[in-house]
Design a protein around this motif. Structure first.
Motif, PDB file in Angstrom:
ATOM      1  N   GLY A 127     -87.777 -49.492   7.523  1.00 37.96           N
ATOM      2  CA  GLY A 127     -86.747 -50.456   7.895  1.00 37.96           C
ATOM      3  C   GLY A 127     -86.449 -50.504   9.374  1.00 37.96           C
ATOM      4  O   GLY A 127     -85.430 -51.069   9.789  1.00 37.96           O
ATOM      5  N   ALA A 128     -87.345 -49.950  10.197  1.00 35.10           N
ATOM      6  CA  ALA A 128     -87.070 -49.815  11.631  1.00 35.10           C
ATOM      7  C   ALA A 128     -87.576 -50.978  12.472  1.00 35.10           C
ATOM      8  O   ALA A 128     -87.679 -50.853  13.691  1.00 35.10           O
ATOM      9  N   ALA A 129     -87.908 -52.095  11.853  1.00 31.42           N
ATOM     10  CA  ALA A 129     -88.358 -53.297  12.574  1.00 31.42           C
ATOM     11  C   ALA A 129     -89.557 -52.998  13.468  1.00 31.42           C
ATOM     12  O   ALA A 129     -89.592 -53.379  14.646  1.00 31.42           O
ATOM     13  N   LEU A 130     -90.533 -52.315  12.901  1.00 25.83           N
ATOM     14  CA  LEU A 130     -91.747 -51.961  13.625  1.00 25.83           C
ATOM     15  C   LEU A 130     -92.868 -52.922  13.238  1.00 25.83           C
ATOM     16  O   LEU A 130     -92.874 -53.467  12.132  1.00 25.83           O
ATOM     17  N   PRO A 131     -93.849 -53.121  14.121  1.00 28.42           N
ATOM     18  CA  PRO A 131     -94.963 -54.002  13.773  1.00 28.42           C
ATOM     19  C   PRO A 131     -95.825 -53.409  12.665  1.00 28.42           C
ATOM     20  O   PRO A 131     -95.874 -52.181  12.487  1.00 28.42           O
ATOM     21  N   ARG A 132     -96.516 -54.266  11.945  1.00 31.10           N
ATOM     22  CA  ARG A 132     -97.354 -53.786  10.851  1.00 31.10           C
ATOM     23  C   ARG A 132     -98.427 -52.813  11.356  1.00 31.10           C
ATOM     24  O   ARG A 132     -98.833 -51.897  10.638  1.00 31.10           O
ATOM     25  N   THR A 133     -98.878 -52.993  12.591  1.00 30.43           N
ATOM     26  CA  THR A 133     -99.903 -52.102  13.125  1.00 30.43           C
ATOM     27  C   THR A 133     -99.446 -50.651  13.170  1.00 30.43           C
ATOM     28  O   THR A 133    -100.268 -49.734  13.069  1.00 30.43           O
ATOM     29  N   PHE A 134     -98.138 -50.431  13.325  1.00 28.85           N
ATOM     30  CA  PHE A 134     -97.614 -49.061  13.264  1.00 28.85           C
ATOM     31  C   PHE A 134     -97.921 -48.453  11.903  1.00 28.85           C
ATOM     32  O   PHE A 134     -98.445 -47.331  11.805  1.00 28.85           O
TER      33      PHE A 134
END
Length: 259
Positions: A92-99
């Motif tokens: 839920g940390a608003a990170l990109p899918r690549t992460f």
């Protein structure tokens, strides 16, 4: 998540592999998950505090090699869960899918590492769980459960980076006593772990800068606050550099912890 809730190692590997394959096809969206405080574990091995673990025997004996391989297998079992835990815990940390792509790939490779070590143990008539182990790696996960930057600093950039320091010599010692099969497994793990540490270093730097923070300062603060052990030289500077860890990250902490 299914992998974290699976206790039996073979079933955990199968679940990890299957989930990674589905993820790679883009069939799973980044959702919101609430991971377990601790992943499911089998009844064995018996977990002891790190200070109560028996001293590892010399590699020259069969018992010494079994102890080494068993300890490494337990580390890799924890590493599978650490890979999936970072995916679930910070979903839920608003990170990109690549992460998440990166850490799913790490978890899948850790499953391969465990499988290789567990299979090698069977050559000696031993199963993972036959010897005691410690839970120190997961204690670091608990200490960084609410802070992604701390998790990246402590797990890949301290704990996994330590593996880069010690694995080449362990592999060389195995080769010197003629155990090329075990040494080959360690060489494979070492090569993959450079990539894992590089993923941690890249995301740590990127996320610090995105928040207007100085990565070096954040690393020092998080490690001092969240890591209980020492940063022990000698360091494998070449491998650490290949993984993107600057000396200015770890050298001051090694001096501080040893003083």
């Amino acid at each position: 998540m299914a992998v974290l809730a699976t206790a039996e190692p073979a079933a955990k590997i199968a679940a990890s592999r299957a989930l990674a394959e589905v993820w790679a096809k883009g069939a799973i969206a980044v959702g919101h998950a609430t991971p377990l405080t601790r992943p499911a574990r089998p009844d064995r091995p018996l977990l002891r505090p790190p200070k109560e673990m028996p001293k590892r025997r010399a590699f020259g004996s069969t018992a010494g090699r079994i102890a080494l391989l068993h300890a490494l297998a337990h580390i890799e079992l924890n590493a599978i869960d650490l890979g999936w835990d970072i995916v679930a815990r910070f979903s839920g940390a608003a990170l990109p899918r690549t992460f998440f792509d990166d850490w799913v790939s790490v978890a899948a490779e850790e499953a391969c590492h465990f499988e290789l070590l567990a299979q090698r143990l069977t050559d000696f008539g031993v199963q993972h769980g036959d010897l005691p182990a410690h839970d120190g790696l997961w204690e670091s996960a608990i200490a960084t459960a609410d802070d992604l930057l701390a998790r990246l600093a402590v797990v890949p950039l301290v704990l996994e980076a330590r593996g880069l320091d010690v694995t080449p010599e362990m592999a060389a010692r195995l080769e010197r006593i003629g155990d090329r099969q075990s040494a080959a497994i360690l060489h494979r793990i070492y090569s993959d772990e450079i990539g894992h540490v590089a993923i941690g270093a890249r995301w740590f730097d990127r996320l610090c800068r995105a928040r207007g923070l100085v990565p070096e300062d954040v690393f020092h603060e998080r490690v001092r606050r969240c890591f209980k052990g020492d940063l022990k030289p000698p360091f494998n500077r070449a491998a650490r550099a290949a993984a993107g860890i600057p000396e200015r990250y770890y050298e001051p902490l090694a001096t501080a912890f040893s003083s």
